[in-house]
Design a protein around this motif. Structure first.
Motif, PDB file in Angstrom:
ATOM      1  N   VAL A 241       0.858  -1.191   0.000  1.00  0.00           N
ATOM      2  CA  VAL A 241       0.000   0.000   0.000  1.00  0.00           C
ATOM      3  C   VAL A 241       0.893   1.239   0.000  1.00  0.00           C
ATOM      4  CG1 VAL A 241      -1.944  -1.089   1.171  1.00  0.00           C
ATOM      5  CG2 VAL A 241      -0.148  -0.046   2.519  1.00  0.00           C
ATOM      6  N   THR A 242       0.318   2.345  -0.400  1.00  0.00           N
ATOM      7  CA  THR A 242       1.063   3.611  -0.413  1.00  0.00           C
ATOM      8  C   THR A 242       0.383   4.622   0.498  1.00  0.00           C
ATOM      9  OG1 THR A 242      -0.186   4.295  -2.387  1.00  0.00           O
ATOM     10  CG2 THR A 242       1.999   3.327  -2.734  1.00  0.00           C
ATOM     11  N   CYS A 243       1.191   5.507   1.040  1.00  0.00           N
ATOM     12  CA  CYS A 243       0.700   6.600   1.884  1.00  0.00           C
ATOM     13  C   CYS A 243       1.470   7.854   1.502  1.00  0.00           C
ATOM     14  CB  CYS A 243       0.901   6.264   3.356  1.00  0.00           C
ATOM     15  SG  CYS A 243       0.384   7.588   4.485  1.00  0.00           S
ATOM     16  N   VAL A 244       0.756   8.890   1.107  1.00  0.00           N
ATOM     17  CA  VAL A 244       1.404  10.133   0.679  1.00  0.00           C
ATOM     18  C   VAL A 244       1.353  11.149   1.814  1.00  0.00           C
ATOM     19  CG1 VAL A 244       0.992   9.797  -1.770  1.00  0.00           C
ATOM     20  CG2 VAL A 244      -0.765  10.873  -0.405  1.00  0.00           C
ATOM     21  N   LEU A 245       2.522  11.738   2.115  1.00  0.00           N
ATOM     22  CA  LEU A 245       2.635  12.717   3.195  1.00  0.00           C
ATOM     23  C   LEU A 245       3.070  14.053   2.612  1.00  0.00           C
ATOM     24  CD1 LEU A 245       4.448  10.698   5.995  1.00  0.00           C
ATOM     25  CD2 LEU A 245       2.003  10.965   5.614  1.00  0.00           C
ATOM     26  N   PRO A 246       2.219  15.047   2.605  1.00  0.00           N
ATOM     27  CA  PRO A 246       2.618  16.372   2.109  1.00  0.00           C
ATOM     28  C   PRO A 246       3.458  17.113   3.133  1.00  0.00           C
ATOM     29  CG  PRO A 246       0.341  16.417   2.848  1.00  0.00           C
ATOM     30  CD  PRO A 246       0.802  14.993   2.990  1.00  0.00           C
ATOM     31  N   GLY A 247       4.296  18.001   2.639  1.00  0.00           N
ATOM     32  CA  GLY A 247       5.061  18.876   3.525  1.00  0.00           C
ATOM     33  C   GLY A 247       6.461  18.427   3.822  1.00  0.00           C
ATOM     34  N   LEU A 248       6.802  17.182   3.506  1.00  0.00           N
ATOM     35  CA  LEU A 248       8.146  16.671   3.763  1.00  0.00           C
ATOM     36  C   LEU A 248       8.921  16.546   2.457  1.00  0.00           C
ATOM     37  CD1 LEU A 248       7.350  13.814   6.318  1.00  0.00           C
ATOM     38  CD2 LEU A 248       8.334  16.050   6.833  1.00  0.00           C
ATOM     39  N   PRO A 249      10.237  16.728   2.472  1.00  0.00           N
ATOM     40  CA  PRO A 249      11.032  16.564   1.242  1.00  0.00           C
ATOM     41  C   PRO A 249      10.934  15.137   0.708  1.00  0.00           C
ATOM     42  CG  PRO A 249      12.299  17.693   2.950  1.00  0.00           C
ATOM     43  CD  PRO A 249      11.059  17.192   3.608  1.00  0.00           C
ATOM     44  N   CYS A 259       0.431  -1.121   7.704  1.00  0.00           N
ATOM     45  CA  CYS A 259      -0.430  -0.273   6.857  1.00  0.00           C
ATOM     46  C   CYS A 259      -0.500   1.119   7.482  1.00  0.00           C
ATOM     47  CB  CYS A 259      -1.819  -0.904   6.747  1.00  0.00           C
ATOM     48  SG  CYS A 259      -2.970   0.041   5.730  1.00  0.00           S
ATOM     49  N   VAL A 260       0.225   2.052   6.902  1.00  0.00           N
ATOM     50  CA  VAL A 260       0.274   3.428   7.413  1.00  0.00           C
ATOM     51  C   VAL A 260      -0.818   4.252   6.732  1.00  0.00           C
ATOM     52  CG1 VAL A 260       1.676   5.507   7.650  1.00  0.00           C
ATOM     53  CG2 VAL A 260       2.737   3.253   7.861  1.00  0.00           C
ATOM     54  N   VAL A 261      -1.625   4.938   7.543  1.00  0.00           N
ATOM     55  CA  VAL A 261      -2.710   5.772   7.024  1.00  0.00           C
ATOM     56  C   VAL A 261      -2.668   7.127   7.711  1.00  0.00           C
ATOM     57  CG1 VAL A 261      -4.208   3.823   6.439  1.00  0.00           C
ATOM     58  CG2 VAL A 261      -4.333   4.836   8.717  1.00  0.00           C
ATOM     59  N   LEU A 262      -3.257   8.113   7.063  1.00  0.00           N
ATOM     60  CA  LEU A 262      -3.360   9.461   7.626  1.00  0.00           C
ATOM     61  C   LEU A 262      -4.692   9.632   8.328  1.00  0.00           C
ATOM     62  CD1 LEU A 262      -1.925  11.694   4.757  1.00  0.00           C
ATOM     63  CD2 LEU A 262      -0.790  10.958   6.842  1.00  0.00           C
ATOM     64  N   LEU A 263      -4.674  10.317   9.447  1.00  0.00           N
ATOM     65  CA  LEU A 263      -5.886  10.567  10.217  1.00  0.00           C
ATOM     66  C   LEU A 263      -6.097  12.060  10.395  1.00  0.00           C
ATOM     67  CD1 LEU A 263      -5.595   7.887  13.056  1.00  0.00           C
ATOM     68  CD2 LEU A 263      -6.800   7.693  10.875  1.00  0.00           C
ATOM     69  N   SER A 264      -7.351  12.424  10.517  1.00  0.00           N
ATOM     70  CA  SER A 264      -7.679  13.816  10.796  1.00  0.00           C
ATOM     71  C   SER A 264      -7.360  14.140  12.254  1.00  0.00           C
ATOM     72  CB  SER A 264      -9.160  14.068  10.499  1.00  0.00           C
ATOM     73  OG  SER A 264      -9.961  13.288  11.373  1.00  0.00           O
ATOM     74  N   ALA A 265      -7.463  15.419  12.581  1.00  0.00           N
ATOM     75  CA  ALA A 265      -7.136  15.852  13.950  1.00  0.00           C
ATOM     76  C   ALA A 265      -8.070  15.219  14.966  1.00  0.00           C
ATOM     77  CB  ALA A 265      -7.205  17.372  14.029  1.00  0.00           C
ATOM     78  N   GLU A 266      -9.354  15.066  14.595  1.00  0.00           N
ATOM     79  CA  GLU A 266     -10.320  14.468  15.524  1.00  0.00           C
ATOM     80  C   GLU A 266     -10.030  12.986  15.744  1.00  0.00           C
ATOM     81  OE1 GLU A 266     -15.192  14.278  16.105  1.00  0.00           O
ATOM     82  OE2 GLU A 266     -14.301  14.851  14.185  1.00  0.00           O
ATOM     83  N   GLN A 267      -9.674  12.290  14.669  1.00  0.00           N
ATOM     84  CA  GLN A 267      -9.371  10.865  14.803  1.00  0.00           C
ATOM     85  C   GLN A 267      -8.031  10.614  15.498  1.00  0.00           C
ATOM     86  OE1 GLN A 267      -9.919  10.040  10.530  1.00  0.00           O
ATOM     87  NE2 GLN A 267     -11.376   8.451  11.126  1.00  0.00           N
ATOM     88  N   THR A 268      -7.163  11.624  15.477  1.00  0.00           N
ATOM     89  CA  THR A 268      -5.866  11.488  16.125  1.00  0.00           C
ATOM     90  C   THR A 268      -6.017  11.250  17.625  1.00  0.00           C
ATOM     91  OG1 THR A 268      -4.820  12.897  14.480  1.00  0.00           O
ATOM     92  CG2 THR A 268      -3.681  12.658  16.586  1.00  0.00           C
ATOM     93  N   LEU A 269      -6.981  11.920  18.243  1.00  0.00           N
ATOM     94  CA  LEU A 269      -7.223  11.720  19.679  1.00  0.00           C
ATOM     95  C   LEU A 269      -7.618  10.278  19.972  1.00  0.00           C
ATOM     96  CD1 LEU A 269      -9.207  15.023  20.387  1.00  0.00           C
ATOM     97  CD2 LEU A 269      -6.786  14.555  20.831  1.00  0.00           C
TER      98      LEU A 269
END
Length: 621
Positions: A241-249, A259-269
């Motif tokens: 699987v792929t996970c794209v992270l904006p803001g990093l070189p 399996c790495v996924v991105l979470l919103s600020a609310e789900q982070t808690l």
């Protein structure tokens, strides 16, 4: 866009549109692809694309030919993830060839027959010049371990001389006899040669060296984790699987187990609350909403339910209360959804510390099902204790709050202690470039996947196309000789048409190779075609065709070889193409031309091929 390029609005508009639409693929060929900004005139938004598939996807194609091209490329991309630029370019080149044939008075039936024969010739060339990945491993090992081979030869010579002194016989190492003394002695089976993955990946990178490095690393991690049989040496794409992270070189791209996924600020808690705990998990194969219905669902006509009289909000609230109650009773803390989840479901689950992860690949759901014992369901209301899996975990992988407020945290979702999944994390400071980097990764991954699946490769850098052109030119010469030796009859007229069509088909392949050469930035169009023409004229009559064309790319003797060597990197890496991908791209390109050609012919004349052949007979009479 396409109407401005139409030359004749009365004849074969479809072929002209196909040729014009294929122009967008020119910048997508070769290792040096160019980025394009596609802007929406209505809302002003723009997208960054560097692949043929993304460009066609971003265009608003309202004509029938445009929609047909989009569906063809989409179908090819969904399976192979590479080769779309080649497909569209050749479709345009061969549509121009068909237009040229029509202007010369060649019938549709003769065009289709001759082009089909030309495609058969190209497919036969591909089959004959394939390079076995197993043979490549042997060849690679002997080339890179010449010192070790020399030491081994010296040891064998010494041992042979000792045996000759004792037995007064000379033992020839290369012709050892296979001795079977009894049924207790059996011949050991030779172990299968494992392909040299690094060498193959290097040849299939096509200018994307950094991306292919990630692909090889992901492959090696899977190989260690899954302990697969060496006889089934495959690259299981479904485990990646792929996970794209904006803001990093871009240098921060890496390969991570799980399996790495991105979470919103609310789900982070919620993720922090569940961090490194053993969780119960459920799998939803579809959307997590009250309005979702599976593919093929048909509502019965004439049946009125009491619930239909309720308002939409009341139905949603009732469904939501039922689903949340089920989740709490089953003590579920993690929900993996292959589709989308409604905003209300996510918010309600967050209040109960239940993490919802959307857009999970179906293959990932299957892996979680095998590892945790969970049973995927289509609707959340189908959940029961038998569908719940255990042993899943969530671990905070990286906090990105300082880089992007929209995606605060990246978490690693795993199934048990030893995860069979691998995530490739792609990063970039340019947000619009992330999609292109992800497409680039999957293109490289699927090239390696198909190479191991086919167990064969094709010579790259235009050598396979040059072989096809050479064979097509030979057929053209044979057609001309036959026309000179026989009188003009109906059969020889068809033979003459055959030579013309095959010549134009070969010109399309020449145009493809020359465009790739131009995109390297080292050739002009005229110089590229001049070099290709000279190579075809100087085709060696004493050596085999494949050996001759291989030397053009491997050696630096002669002016033309020096020109061709400019197309390769400094390290002179051997370049390969995929067998199945190239064959399918060529077939789809020609099928697209045939479909548009026949449709144009029926629209213009109002008759099909059979009537067309009958009219031709009347004309000849």
């Amino acid at each position: 866009m396409l109407e401005s390029t139409i030359l004749n609005h009365r004849q074969h508009v479809g072929l002209q549109k196909l040729s014009a639409l294929a122009g967008v693929s020119h910048s997508c060929l070769g290792p040096n692809k160019k980025y394009k900004f596609i802007q929406d005139d209505v809302c002003g938004e723009s997208a960054l694309a560097c692949s043929c598939f993304r460009i066609i996807e971003s265009l608003e194609l309202t004509c029938a030919v445009g929609q047909l091209v989009h569906e063809t490329i989409q179908a090819h991309q969904n399976v192979y993830h590479t080769g779309s630029g080649c497909l569209l370019f050749l479709a345009g080149a061969w549509s121009r060839a068909a237009l040229d044939c029509l202007q010369r008075g060649i019938s549709v039936a003769h065009i289709i027959s001759a082009m089909s024969e030309g495609m058969d010739v190209c497919m036969d060339v591909c089959r004959k010049c394939t390079i076995s990945t197993e043979g490549l491993a042997v060849k690679r090992d002997t080339a890179t371990s010449s010192g070790l081979q020399l030491q081994l030869a010296e040891k064998l010579t010494t041992n042979a001389s000792r045996v000759s002194n004792v037995n007064h016989k000379t033992l020839n190492i290369s012709e050892q006899r296979k001795i079977k003394l009894s049924r207790h002695f059996c011949e050991t089976k030779p172990q299968p040669q494992l392909p040299d993955i690094t060498h193959i990946a290097e040849g299939l990178s096509h200018g994307c060296d950094d991306t292919m490095t990630l692909v090889v690393e992901a492959f090696q991690r899977l190989l260690k984790t899954n302990q697969q049989d060496t006889s089934q040496f495959m690259f299981d794409i479904s485990k990646v699987v792929t996970c794209v992270l904006p803001g990093l070189p871009e240098q921060h791209a890496c390969v991570v187990p799980g399996c790495v996924v991105l979470l919103s600020a609310e789900q982070t808690l919620v993720a922090h609350h569940l961090n490194e705990q053993h969780l119960k998990v459920v799998l939803i194969n579809g959307d997590l909403s009250d309005t979702y219905r599976h593919l093929g669902f048909k509502r019965l006509k004439g049946v009125q339910r009491v619930s239909d009289q309720l308002s939409a909000s009341s139905r949603e609230d009732e469904w939501l209360a039922k689903v949340v109650g089920l989740l709490l009773n089953l003590e579920v803390k993690l929900i993996l959804v292959s589709g989308l989840a409604s905003e209300k479901v996510i918010q309600r689950c967050c209040t109960h510390h239940v993490l919802v992860v959307e857009k999970v690949k179906v293959s990932v759901l299957k892996t979680f099902a095998d590892s945790t014992g969970a049973i995927p369901v289509t609707y959340a209301t189908q959940l029961s204790k038998h569908c719940v899996g255990s042993g899943a975990g969530v671990k905070i992988w990286r906090d990105l709050g300082s880089h992007d407020s929209k995606s605060a945290t990246a978490v690693n979702v795993s199934a048990g202690m030893s995860s069979e999944l691998v995530t490739v994390v792609l990063t970039s400071c340019v947000h619009g470039k992330l999609q292109a980097l992800e497409d680039q990764f999957w293109a490289c991954a699927y090239r390696l996947h198909h190479a191991l699946k086919d167990r064969a490769l094709l010579p790259g850098a235009g050598r396979t196309e040059m072989l096809c052109i050479h064979h097509l030119k030979q057929l053209v010469e044979c057609s001309r000789e036959t026309n000179h030796s026989q009188q003009t009859t109906r059969g020889t007229a068809a033979n003459h048409y055959r030579g013309v069509v095959l010549h134009l088909m070969a010109e399309g392949l020449i145009d493809y190779i020359s465009t790739v050469m131009v995109n390297t930035g080292r050739f002009s169009k005229v110089k590229a075609r001049m070099v290709l023409s000279r190579q075809l004229q100087n085709c060696n009559k004493h050596l085999g065709i494949s050996e001759n064309f291989s030397q053009l790319f491997l050696e630096d003797d002669g002016e033309d070889s020096a020109v061709f060597s400019e197309m390769k990197p400094v390290e002179a890496v051997e370049i390969y193409d995929n067998l199945s991908v190239k064959q399918e791209a060529w077939r789809k390109a020609l099928d697209l031309v045939f479909l548009v050609l026949q449709t144009d012919a029926e629209v213009i004349t109002g008759v099909g091929q059979k009537t067309d052949a009958a009219l031709e007979n009347v004309t000849l009479l």
